[in-house]
Write a protein that holds these residues in place. Sequence first.
Motif, short mmCIF file in Angstrom:
data_model
loop_
_atom_site.label_atom_id
_atom_site.label_comp_id
_atom_site.label_asym_id
_atom_site.label_seq_id
_atom_site.Cartn_x
_atom_site.Cartn_y
_atom_site.Cartn_z
N UNK A 44 0.81 -1.21 0.00
CA UNK A 44 0.00 0.00 0.00
C UNK A 44 0.85 1.27 0.00
N UNK A 45 2.01 1.23 0.61
CA UNK A 45 2.86 2.43 0.66
C UNK A 45 3.62 2.67 -0.64
N UNK A 46 3.50 1.73 -1.58
CA UNK A 46 4.24 1.87 -2.85
C UNK A 46 3.33 1.88 -4.08
N UNK A 47 2.06 2.14 -3.89
CA UNK A 47 1.15 2.11 -5.04
C UNK A 47 1.51 3.13 -6.10
N UNK A 48 2.17 4.21 -5.71
CA UNK A 48 2.58 5.21 -6.70
C UNK A 48 3.69 4.70 -7.62
N UNK A 49 4.29 3.57 -7.29
CA UNK A 49 5.36 2.99 -8.10
C UNK A 49 4.86 1.87 -9.02
N UNK A 50 3.56 1.57 -8.99
CA UNK A 50 3.02 0.49 -9.81
C UNK A 50 3.05 0.89 -11.29
N UNK A 51 3.31 -0.10 -12.14
CA UNK A 51 3.29 0.10 -13.59
C UNK A 51 2.43 -1.00 -14.20
N UNK A 52 1.36 -0.58 -14.87
CA UNK A 52 0.48 -1.56 -15.50
C UNK A 52 1.07 -2.04 -16.81
N UNK A 53 1.01 -3.34 -17.04
CA UNK A 53 1.44 -3.90 -18.32
C UNK A 53 0.33 -3.65 -19.34
N UNK A 54 0.60 -2.81 -20.30
CA UNK A 54 -0.40 -2.52 -21.31
C UNK A 54 -0.12 -3.25 -22.62
N UNK A 55 1.07 -3.80 -22.77
CA UNK A 55 1.41 -4.56 -23.96
C UNK A 55 0.69 -5.90 -23.88
N UNK A 56 -0.24 -6.19 -24.79
CA UNK A 56 -1.04 -7.42 -24.68
C UNK A 56 -0.20 -8.70 -24.76
N UNK A 57 0.99 -8.65 -25.35
CA UNK A 57 1.80 -9.87 -25.43
C UNK A 57 2.44 -10.19 -24.09
N UNK A 58 2.44 -9.25 -23.14
CA UNK A 58 3.02 -9.50 -21.83
C UNK A 58 1.97 -9.97 -20.82
N UNK A 59 0.73 -9.95 -21.18
CA UNK A 59 -0.33 -10.39 -20.28
C UNK A 59 -0.41 -11.91 -20.27
N UNK A 60 -1.05 -12.45 -19.25
CA UNK A 60 -1.28 -13.90 -19.18
C UNK A 60 -2.27 -14.30 -20.27
N UNK A 61 -2.59 -15.55 -20.32
CA UNK A 61 -3.45 -16.08 -21.38
C UNK A 61 -4.91 -15.77 -21.15
N UNK A 62 -5.21 -14.70 -20.42
CA UNK A 62 -6.60 -14.38 -20.11
C UNK A 62 -7.40 -14.04 -21.36
#
Length: 79
Positions: A44-62
């Motif tokens: 919780x103290x590091x949420x400002x450091x989160x980076x979302x993976x937006x490249x679809x090839x890096x996502x799981x097989x969802x």
Amino acid sequence: MNSHPGDPDAMPDDDKYLFDLNGYILIKNVLTPEEVLAANHAIDTRTDQFHERTNPTLRNASGGIGSPMYGTGPGRKDL
């Protein structure tokens, strides 16, 4: 390799399969409630450091069939 009953370091084949499939497994009661609180606080103290993976090839097989990570062969449980 099958796990051996009584071997605390052995991982059952089903757990190996689920780990290979999902990238994680759930192991209940590994951490105490206090350890969970400390881990959640650290996150919780590091949420400002989160980076979302937006490249679809890096996502799981969802994405299911058609996703580059999905594969085309039969399901395997012998991993």
